[in-house]
Design a protein around this motif. Structure first.
Motif, PDB file in Angstrom:
ATOM      1  N   GLY A   1       0.817  -1.209   0.000  1.00 42.75           N
ATOM      2  CA  GLY A   1       0.000   0.000   0.000  1.00 42.75           C
ATOM      3  C   GLY A   1       0.847   1.254   0.000  1.00 42.75           C
ATOM      4  O   GLY A   1       0.582   2.203  -0.761  1.00 42.75           O
ATOM      5  N   PHE A   2       1.863   1.276   0.855  1.00 44.30           N
ATOM      6  CA  PHE A   2       2.784   2.415   0.893  1.00 44.30           C
ATOM      7  C   PHE A   2       3.474   2.587  -0.456  1.00 44.30           C
ATOM      8  O   PHE A   2       3.622   3.713  -0.948  1.00 44.30           O
ATOM      9  CB  PHE A   2       3.838   2.215   1.986  1.00 44.30           C
ATOM     10  N   LEU A   3       3.891   1.475  -1.064  1.00 47.57           N
ATOM     11  CA  LEU A   3       4.601   1.534  -2.339  1.00 47.57           C
ATOM     12  C   LEU A   3       3.706   2.066  -3.443  1.00 47.57           C
ATOM     13  O   LEU A   3       4.105   2.946  -4.225  1.00 47.57           O
ATOM     14  CB  LEU A   3       5.116   0.133  -2.710  1.00 47.57           C
TER      15      LEU A   3
ATOM     16  N   TYR B   1       0.982   3.883  -3.138  1.00 52.90           N
ATOM     17  CA  TYR B   1       0.668   5.282  -2.856  1.00 52.90           C
ATOM     18  C   TYR B   1       1.828   6.186  -3.253  1.00 52.90           C
ATOM     19  O   TYR B   1       1.638   7.252  -3.844  1.00 52.90           O
ATOM     20  CB  TYR B   1       0.364   5.439  -1.368  1.00 52.90           C
ATOM     21  N   TRP B   2       3.035   5.744  -2.953  1.00 50.29           N
ATOM     22  CA  TRP B   2       4.232   6.529  -3.288  1.00 50.29           C
ATOM     23  C   TRP B   2       4.412   6.633  -4.800  1.00 50.29           C
ATOM     24  O   TRP B   2       4.757   7.703  -5.327  1.00 50.29           O
ATOM     25  CB  TRP B   2       5.459   5.882  -2.658  1.00 50.29           C
TER      26      TRP B   2
ATOM     27  N   GLU C   1       1.296   9.000  -5.942  1.00 52.82           N
ATOM     28  CA  GLU C   1       1.249  10.337  -5.365  1.00 52.82           C
ATOM     29  C   GLU C   1       2.616  11.020  -5.288  1.00 52.82           C
ATOM     30  O   GLU C   1       2.694  12.231  -5.108  1.00 52.82           O
ATOM     31  CB  GLU C   1       0.640  10.285  -3.963  1.00 52.82           C
TER      32      GLU C   1
ATOM     33  N   GLU D   1       4.746  10.698  -2.913  1.00 50.98           N
ATOM     34  CA  GLU D   1       5.147  10.766  -1.505  1.00 50.98           C
ATOM     35  C   GLU D   1       4.248   9.818  -0.716  1.00 50.98           C
ATOM     36  O   GLU D   1       3.282   9.294  -1.229  1.00 50.98           O
ATOM     37  CB  GLU D   1       5.030  12.200  -0.965  1.00 50.98           C
ATOM     38  N   TYR D   2       4.621   9.558   0.520  1.00 52.33           N
ATOM     39  CA  TYR D   2       3.882   8.564   1.280  1.00 52.33           C
ATOM     40  C   TYR D   2       3.402   9.063   2.645  1.00 52.33           C
ATOM     41  O   TYR D   2       2.626   8.382   3.323  1.00 52.33           O
ATOM     42  CB  TYR D   2       4.728   7.308   1.492  1.00 52.33           C
ATOM     43  N   ILE D   3       3.844  10.235   3.044  1.00 52.30           N
ATOM     44  CA  ILE D   3       3.485  10.746   4.370  1.00 52.30           C
ATOM     45  C   ILE D   3       1.977  10.909   4.534  1.00 52.30           C
ATOM     46  O   ILE D   3       1.389  10.514   5.552  1.00 52.30           O
ATOM     47  CB  ILE D   3       4.191  12.093   4.654  1.00 52.30           C
ATOM     48  N   SER D   4       1.331  11.446   3.509  1.00 54.60           N
ATOM     49  CA  SER D   4      -0.099  11.725   3.612  1.00 54.60           C
ATOM     50  C   SER D   4      -0.959  10.476   3.538  1.00 54.60           C
ATOM     51  O   SER D   4      -2.182  10.565   3.618  1.00 54.60           O
ATOM     52  CB  SER D   4      -0.528  12.700   2.506  1.00 54.60           C
ATOM     53  N   ILE D   5      -0.344   9.296   3.387  1.00 56.96           N
ATOM     54  CA  ILE D   5      -1.124   8.065   3.317  1.00 56.96           C
ATOM     55  C   ILE D   5      -1.908   7.841   4.613  1.00 56.96           C
ATOM     56  O   ILE D   5      -2.943   7.175   4.620  1.00 56.96           O
ATOM     57  CB  ILE D   5      -0.207   6.843   3.043  1.00 56.96           C
TER      58      ILE D   5
ATOM     59  N   VAL E   1      -6.108   1.923   0.208  1.00 60.03           N
ATOM     60  CA  VAL E   1      -5.341   2.520  -0.889  1.00 60.03           C
ATOM     61  C   VAL E   1      -5.959   2.228  -2.252  1.00 60.03           C
ATOM     62  O   VAL E   1      -6.350   3.146  -2.980  1.00 60.03           O
ATOM     63  CB  VAL E   1      -3.875   2.019  -0.872  1.00 60.03           C
TER      64      VAL E   1
END
Length: 218
Positions: free
Chosen positions: A36-38, A40-41, A44, A46-50, A126
């Motif tokens: 999910g982080f990958l 989203y990154w 988007e 970036e991944y902070i706002s996930i 995500v």
């Protein structure tokens, strides 16, 4: 404070033949959020706002309540379908598999928690934001192997699970991701528990099947 009964139970399971099941649960818990982080990154940049995927107008208590009630209802409906006459081959097949694992309540809760948190983070948290509720639900059920066009019994079960997962998607959208995770977890707890504790030889349906078989062969 550590719940020693839970920890001791989990430690016991880790030193038994259930080690592989525990590891699969842990993999689900950590791998899907990582994916999910990958994703989203990649989309988007970036991944902070996930972390905003957990944003909700409802507090934790309300999300817990709604998720639990939905999961309970969906789990009971799914189980009643599984143990129906039409689903006899599925119950017999998967019931024997799950019972052979001899899952303790600790392992059932752990596996359900892992799937509820890990899978919902990726699929509802995500992927659903990009593909929508229905398509994400179909992909989810497809990955689990339930929408098999070559097995009509499994396919029917898959259609029902798709409807249930679509409901989880709406819970995520309108109530919150935490609520969707709880719903998923409760559904899994019910099905794992029922499959682990149902004596197929004592189930009314199978008793009737055996009786009919005996009468037809007299």
């Amino acid at each position: 404070m550590i719940d020693h009964s839970f920890a001791n139970g989990l430690f016991f399971c880790m030193n038994s033949d259930q080690l592989r099941i525990i590891l699969l649960g842990a993999l689900t818990l950590f791998l899907f959020p990582l994916l999910g982080f990958l994703l989203y990154w990649l989309i988007e940049g970036e991944y902070i706002s996930i972390l905003t995927i957990f944003k909700s107008e409802f507090n934790f208590g309300i999300q817990l309540l709604i998720g639990s009630l939905y999961g309970l209802g969906a789990g009971v409906v799914a189980w009643e379908l599984i143990r129906s006459k039409f689903m006899n081959p599925v119950l017999e097949k998967y019931g024997q598999v799950v019972k052979s694992l001899n899952l303790s309540w600790v392992v059932i809760v752990f596996l359900s928690f892992s799937a509820g948190v890990g899978e919902e983070f990726f699929f509802r948290g995500v992927l659903q934001d990009y593909l929508g509720i229905v398509i994400t639900a179909i992909i989810f059920v497809l990955i689990h192997g339930y929408l098999n066009p070559f097995d009509k019994i499994i396919f029917v079960y898959g259609l029902m699970m798709t409807v249930i997962i679509i409901g989880v998607g709406f819970i995520d959208k309108y109530i919150g991701l935490t609520s969707a995770m709880v719903a998923h977890m409760v559904i899994d707890v019910i099905l794992f528990y029922k499959l682990s504790n149902t004596d197929l030889l004592q189930d009314p349906f199978f008793i009737k099947q055996d009786a009919d078989f005996s009468e037809n062969n007299q």
